[in-house]
Scaffold this motif. Structure first.
Motif, PDB file in Angstrom:
ATOM      1  N   LEU A 150       8.204   3.053   5.761  1.00 48.96           N
ATOM      2  CA  LEU A 150       9.258   3.248   6.423  1.00 48.96           C
ATOM      3  C   LEU A 150      10.520   3.866   5.525  1.00 48.96           C
ATOM      4  O   LEU A 150      11.305   4.796   5.721  1.00 48.96           O
ATOM      5  CB  LEU A 150       9.733   1.891   7.258  1.00 48.96           C
ATOM      6  CG  LEU A 150      11.247   1.943   7.813  1.00 48.96           C
ATOM      7  CD1 LEU A 150      11.211   3.157   9.048  1.00 48.96           C
ATOM      8  CD2 LEU A 150      11.561   0.918   8.502  1.00 48.96           C
ATOM      9  N   GLN A 151      10.564   3.365   4.244  1.00 51.30           N
ATOM     10  CA  GLN A 151      11.679   3.795   3.295  1.00 51.30           C
ATOM     11  C   GLN A 151      11.158   5.108   2.892  1.00 51.30           C
ATOM     12  O   GLN A 151      11.955   5.878   2.503  1.00 51.30           O
ATOM     13  CB  GLN A 151      11.603   2.771   2.115  1.00 51.30           C
ATOM     14  CG  GLN A 151      12.020   1.386   2.519  1.00 51.30           C
ATOM     15  CD  GLN A 151      12.823   0.730   1.399  1.00 51.30           C
ATOM     16  OE1 GLN A 151      12.886   1.146   0.302  1.00 51.30           O
ATOM     17  NE2 GLN A 151      12.945  -0.676   1.888  1.00 51.30           N
ATOM     18  N   VAL A 152       9.887   5.478   2.929  1.00 53.87           N
ATOM     19  CA  VAL A 152       9.358   6.741   2.414  1.00 53.87           C
ATOM     20  C   VAL A 152       9.874   7.850   3.772  1.00 53.87           C
ATOM     21  O   VAL A 152      10.445   8.758   3.516  1.00 53.87           O
ATOM     22  CB  VAL A 152       7.888   6.876   2.435  1.00 53.87           C
ATOM     23  CG1 VAL A 152       7.398   8.272   2.263  1.00 53.87           C
ATOM     24  CG2 VAL A 152       7.381   6.237   1.252  1.00 53.87           C
ATOM     25  N   LYS A 153       9.598   7.205   4.823  1.00 54.65           N
ATOM     26  CA  LYS A 153       9.995   8.006   6.194  1.00 54.65           C
ATOM     27  C   LYS A 153      11.438   8.296   6.033  1.00 54.65           C
ATOM     28  O   LYS A 153      11.883   9.457   6.594  1.00 54.65           O
ATOM     29  CB  LYS A 153       9.591   7.092   7.175  1.00 54.65           C
ATOM     30  CG  LYS A 153       9.762   8.153   8.434  1.00 54.65           C
ATOM     31  CD  LYS A 153       8.228   8.147   9.427  1.00 54.65           C
ATOM     32  CE  LYS A 153       8.539   9.116  10.423  1.00 54.65           C
ATOM     33  NZ  LYS A 153       7.106   9.593  11.036  1.00 54.65           N
ATOM     34  N   GLN A 154      12.248   7.358   5.799  1.00 57.86           N
ATOM     35  CA  GLN A 154      13.685   7.318   5.652  1.00 57.86           C
ATOM     36  C   GLN A 154      14.377   7.869   4.479  1.00 57.86           C
ATOM     37  O   GLN A 154      15.536   8.429   4.300  1.00 57.86           O
ATOM     38  CB  GLN A 154      14.206   6.068   5.646  1.00 57.86           C
ATOM     39  CG  GLN A 154      14.175   5.218   7.139  1.00 57.86           C
ATOM     40  CD  GLN A 154      14.356   3.760   6.872  1.00 57.86           C
ATOM     41  OE1 GLN A 154      14.171   3.275   5.915  1.00 57.86           O
ATOM     42  NE2 GLN A 154      14.701   3.396   8.100  1.00 57.86           N
ATOM     43  N   GLY A 155      13.482   8.734   3.775  1.00 54.34           N
ATOM     44  CA  GLY A 155      13.758   9.300   2.339  1.00 54.34           C
ATOM     45  C   GLY A 155      14.240   8.404   1.349  1.00 54.34           C
ATOM     46  O   GLY A 155      14.844   8.931   0.248  1.00 54.34           O
ATOM     47  N   LYS A 156      14.243   7.036   1.353  1.00 54.79           N
ATOM     48  CA  LYS A 156      14.766   6.017   0.491  1.00 54.79           C
ATOM     49  C   LYS A 156      13.828   6.023  -0.790  1.00 54.79           C
ATOM     50  O   LYS A 156      13.955   5.561  -1.834  1.00 54.79           O
ATOM     51  CB  LYS A 156      14.956   4.890   1.177  1.00 54.79           C
ATOM     52  CG  LYS A 156      16.169   4.903   1.985  1.00 54.79           C
ATOM     53  CD  LYS A 156      16.211   3.428   2.620  1.00 54.79           C
ATOM     54  CE  LYS A 156      17.216   3.397   3.843  1.00 54.79           C
ATOM     55  NZ  LYS A 156      17.053   1.925   4.643  1.00 54.79           N
ATOM     56  N   LEU A 157      12.615   6.416  -0.722  1.00 58.05           N
ATOM     57  CA  LEU A 157      11.538   6.106  -1.656  1.00 58.05           C
ATOM     58  C   LEU A 157      10.978   7.622  -1.473  1.00 58.05           C
ATOM     59  O   LEU A 157      10.472   8.152  -0.577  1.00 58.05           O
ATOM     60  CB  LEU A 157      10.407   5.155  -1.457  1.00 58.05           C
ATOM     61  CG  LEU A 157      10.862   3.613  -1.678  1.00 58.05           C
ATOM     62  CD1 LEU A 157      10.047   2.876  -1.053  1.00 58.05           C
ATOM     63  CD2 LEU A 157      11.225   3.377  -2.972  1.00 58.05           C
ATOM     64  N   LYS A 158      10.572   8.261  -2.690  1.00 58.03           N
ATOM     65  CA  LYS A 158       9.679   9.407  -2.800  1.00 58.03           C
ATOM     66  C   LYS A 158       8.652   9.345  -3.827  1.00 58.03           C
ATOM     67  O   LYS A 158       8.491   9.991  -4.956  1.00 58.03           O
ATOM     68  CB  LYS A 158      10.709  10.441  -3.410  1.00 58.03           C
ATOM     69  CG  LYS A 158      12.069  10.832  -2.381  1.00 58.03           C
ATOM     70  CD  LYS A 158      12.792  12.024  -2.912  1.00 58.03           C
ATOM     71  CE  LYS A 158      14.263  11.961  -2.247  1.00 58.03           C
ATOM     72  NZ  LYS A 158      13.968  12.142  -0.599  1.00 58.03           N
ATOM     73  N   PRO A 159       7.695   8.627  -3.430  1.00 55.08           N
ATOM     74  CA  PRO A 159       6.487   8.653  -4.233  1.00 55.08           C
ATOM     75  C   PRO A 159       5.590   9.993  -3.995  1.00 55.08           C
ATOM     76  O   PRO A 159       5.953  10.628  -3.432  1.00 55.08           O
ATOM     77  CB  PRO A 159       5.435   7.439  -3.536  1.00 55.08           C
ATOM     78  CG  PRO A 159       5.910   7.648  -2.117  1.00 55.08           C
ATOM     79  CD  PRO A 159       7.526   7.946  -1.904  1.00 55.08           C
ATOM     80  N   THR A 160       4.312  10.201  -4.904  1.00 58.41           N
ATOM     81  CA  THR A 160       3.505  11.032  -4.613  1.00 58.41           C
ATOM     82  C   THR A 160       3.036  11.461  -3.145  1.00 58.41           C
ATOM     83  O   THR A 160       3.018  10.262  -2.455  1.00 58.41           O
ATOM     84  CB  THR A 160       2.197  10.821  -5.537  1.00 58.41           C
ATOM     85  OG1 THR A 160       1.525   9.761  -5.127  1.00 58.41           O
ATOM     86  CG2 THR A 160       2.477  10.617  -7.071  1.00 58.41           C
ATOM     87  N   VAL A 161       2.593  12.490  -3.056  1.00 53.96           N
ATOM     88  CA  VAL A 161       2.367  12.842  -1.548  1.00 53.96           C
ATOM     89  C   VAL A 161       0.967  11.834  -0.996  1.00 53.96           C
ATOM     90  O   VAL A 161       0.889  11.182  -0.052  1.00 53.96           O
ATOM     91  CB  VAL A 161       1.793  14.439  -1.486  1.00 53.96           C
ATOM     92  CG1 VAL A 161       1.125  14.539  -0.048  1.00 53.96           C
ATOM     93  CG2 VAL A 161       2.893  15.233  -1.603  1.00 53.96           C
ATOM     94  N   SER A 162      -0.083  11.608  -2.128  1.00 50.41           N
ATOM     95  CA  SER A 162      -1.104  10.615  -1.553  1.00 50.41           C
ATOM     96  C   SER A 162      -0.692   9.283  -1.189  1.00 50.41           C
ATOM     97  O   SER A 162      -0.907   8.574  -0.411  1.00 50.41           O
ATOM     98  CB  SER A 162      -2.114  10.749  -2.826  1.00 50.41           C
ATOM     99  OG  SER A 162      -3.040   9.751  -2.772  1.00 50.41           O
ATOM    100  N   VAL A 163       0.155   8.848  -2.056  1.00 57.71           N
ATOM    101  CA  VAL A 163       0.669   7.459  -2.105  1.00 57.71           C
ATOM    102  C   VAL A 163       1.615   7.271  -0.843  1.00 57.71           C
ATOM    103  O   VAL A 163       1.506   6.363   0.022  1.00 57.71           O
ATOM    104  CB  VAL A 163       1.661   6.747  -3.181  1.00 57.71           C
ATOM    105  CG1 VAL A 163       2.363   5.390  -2.853  1.00 57.71           C
ATOM    106  CG2 VAL A 163       0.726   6.780  -4.433  1.00 57.71           C
ATOM    107  N   ALA A 164       2.489   8.288  -0.642  1.00 55.84           N
ATOM    108  CA  ALA A 164       3.322   8.369   0.664  1.00 55.84           C
ATOM    109  C   ALA A 164       2.399   8.261   1.882  1.00 55.84           C
ATOM    110  O   ALA A 164       2.675   7.746   3.131  1.00 55.84           O
ATOM    111  CB  ALA A 164       4.053   9.647   0.630  1.00 55.84           C
ATOM    112  N   LYS A 165       1.422   9.198   1.850  1.00 54.91           N
ATOM    113  CA  LYS A 165       0.618   9.124   3.052  1.00 54.91           C
ATOM    114  C   LYS A 165      -0.104   7.870   3.314  1.00 54.91           C
ATOM    115  O   LYS A 165      -0.328   7.447   4.819  1.00 54.91           O
ATOM    116  CB  LYS A 165      -0.598  10.351   2.731  1.00 54.91           C
ATOM    117  CG  LYS A 165      -1.356  10.800   4.022  1.00 54.91           C
ATOM    118  CD  LYS A 165      -2.190  11.919   3.498  1.00 54.91           C
ATOM    119  CE  LYS A 165      -3.364  12.153   4.720  1.00 54.91           C
ATOM    120  NZ  LYS A 165      -4.406  13.144   4.465  1.00 54.91           N
ATOM    121  N   LYS A 166      -0.438   7.314   2.492  1.00 54.93           N
ATOM    122  CA  LYS A 166      -1.251   5.839   2.620  1.00 54.93           C
ATOM    123  C   LYS A 166      -0.208   4.812   3.170  1.00 54.93           C
ATOM    124  O   LYS A 166      -0.523   4.030   3.922  1.00 54.93           O
ATOM    125  CB  LYS A 166      -1.934   5.371   1.630  1.00 54.93           C
ATOM    126  CG  LYS A 166      -3.312   5.886   1.226  1.00 54.93           C
ATOM    127  CD  LYS A 166      -3.970   5.888   0.192  1.00 54.93           C
ATOM    128  CE  LYS A 166      -5.321   6.521   0.034  1.00 54.93           C
ATOM    129  NZ  LYS A 166      -5.859   6.903  -1.317  1.00 54.93           N
TER     130      LYS A 166
END
Lengths: 325, 325
Positions: free
Chosen positions: B172-188
């Motif tokens: 959810l934090q990735v979706k909200q732009g609060k976290l920006k991990p690698t694409v692969s981690v974000a996808k998982k």
């Protein structure tokens, strides 16, 4: 399910009724645990009411609570099922304990009348300006092979309806300011719109007698149409026989049968019964004090003919039901 | 139920799966007719998902379809129940066949995986700007006396969780732009948020072994709290033992256990098991390929203590789950 709003609802239920013996575990866990009776089918149905779509936005919370359960009980009636349990999902635009209190009173007054128990639920706060939405899922029992389905009508069956038709639609027109009857008539028509009576006892009495049944939520034309389509038959309806209440008739509408035949929300039952069972059916429903009227006969041709007292076929020009949007 | 929208949903279901033998009459009448197995309890639960509340408004329709059923299946898992049937009520702001097609694909892919059949439903058009809302009512079976309730935990029970915690919250934090991990981690992480896996097989395997169980929808702290309250006990949790995925750990969050212990939407199971059943429980879940981790022990004192590797009690400062409003 754990929200404080649901606690309010639960409290109202708990105050109003003791638990059913067939509920092993009620509200408060991940699921309820229920014991359906052996040798019976479980009948299940779900219906959603949305504010501004299924009821006018100024409907009282008591009436909303009553109607949300009534429309689901009506589906049980139409199957000849004995209702037992229900779950309740409410989406509320804002938290309002006063609203929930009155909603619960309307809901549980009807639940207690029919000995149905709330066994689970969920309350959600929707975004601002979202409409109130209520989904009830109802569960009941019917002995195997005795359910009143839509598909059993055969040519020659007599077509009956319970009660009178058109009152709810007239009530809506009163609410909308399109009709202005006396206060007393207005109140009765509005009552039929806002607090319909599910015909549970009639549905149970029709087990073993009716070949097909449906509840009239979308109007006689539409709902009888569902039965005829499912049964691959047609019908001849005597428009002069469509039962109209004194209140409805006092409105002196032009071609009043049209409104009565096309408008919904009456929640009466429409059913077909073979001639051989007519006497027993009438006896059983008389005993219940449930008025029934023979309005026509199932035919082989695949459409509905609306026939007047002179035998002339009439056209039904009102075909849909005006919802509230 | 008779709307064309529901026909689309039904068509997708019919295309994807044959009917269950215990469904005597499915969608299309006033109610479905079902045959619960004798000697088992019927487990029932309902959950609503509202756009913008339970999932971000830009969630794909496939993911919404999956999640709407997954959260309900998860309640069956938490009871140790075998899911069988469900009804579906959708309130749609506008008619959109393309959206319904993709929604149905996500819904029925999961339904087929678990052999659960859609037996009834209702679609409603809500007023413009109203949020999409989906209510599913799920029904399943559990042998009498074998359900995993919330109230059976006793002091000394070991506390376990399946899988890993915190991934959905990080997603959810990735979706909200609060976290920006690698694409692969974000996808998982996003996958865990949007397409949670209900732990049905694990729930069935825990029958007869676990004393209490719940699914983690509102966070370990809140959901374990429900078990402890219902069981009138407390818990000591080793914060170093809370299972975290490699993806979650790669985010290198400060005090990452706090997010994992407080955030919801993981839909893993949390359960308590007496020491005498630990070995058999581990054997059964190993066989299923389901990872489990012992995170603590049920205690007599009535609160939760969060304890670090040095035996020091820590404060959980994140206590609620951030929904999407």
């Amino acid at each position: 399910m754990s929200s404080s709003e649901f606690e309010i609802i639960r409290r109202y239920f708990t105050d109003q009724q003791s638990s059913r013996a067939d509920v092993s575990l009620g509200i408060g866990d991940d699921a309820a645990l229920l014991r359906p009776p052996e040798g019976q089918s479980l009948a299940v149905s779900t219906d959603t009411l949305v504010s501004g779509v299924h009821f006018p936005i100024d409907t009282t919370p008591e009436a909303i609570g009553h109607k949300a359960l009534a429309v689901n009980l009506s589906d049980m009636a139409a199957m000849g099922a004995e209702p037992a349990w229900f779950t309740l999902a409410i989406t509320l635009p804002d938290s309002n304990e006063n609203w929930l209190t009155h909603f619960s009173q309307g809901l549980f007054a009807l639940a207690c009348e029919h000995n149905v128990q709330l066994v689970g639920g969920d309350t959600t706060h929707s975004p601002p300006h979202a409409p109130l939405s209520i989904t009830i899922h109802i569960m009941g029992f019917v002995p195997e092979g005795q359910a009143l389905t839509r598909s059993g009508a055969v040519a020659g069956d007599r077509i009956y309806v319970t009660g009178t038709l058109g009152d709810a639609a007239a009530g809506l027109q009163v609410k909308q300011g399109k009709l202005k009857p006396t206060v007393s008539v207005a109140k009765k028509l509005l009552g039929k719109l806002e607090q319909p009576t599910p015909q549970i006892a009639a549905g149970l009495a029709l087990r073993g007698l009716a070949n097909a049944a449906i509840d009239i939520s979308d109007g006689l034309n539409a709902d009888l149409g569902h039965v005829l389509t499912a049964s691959k038959v047609g019908a001849d309806i005597n428009i002069d026989k469509i039962p109209l209440s004194d209140n409805f008739q006092s409105l002196k509408l032009t071609d009043d049968w049209q409104l009565a035949a096309s408008a919904g929300d009456d929640y009466e039952l429409c059913f077909t019964v073979p001639e051989v069972h007519e006497k027993e059916m009438r006896h059983r429903l008389d005993t219940l004090g449930c008025a029934v009227t023979k309005i026509g006969i199932v035919s082989k041709q695949k459409d509905v003919r609306w026939i007047d007292g002179a035998g002339k076929e009439c056209e039904l020009s009102l075909t849909g039901y005006d919802h509230f949007l």
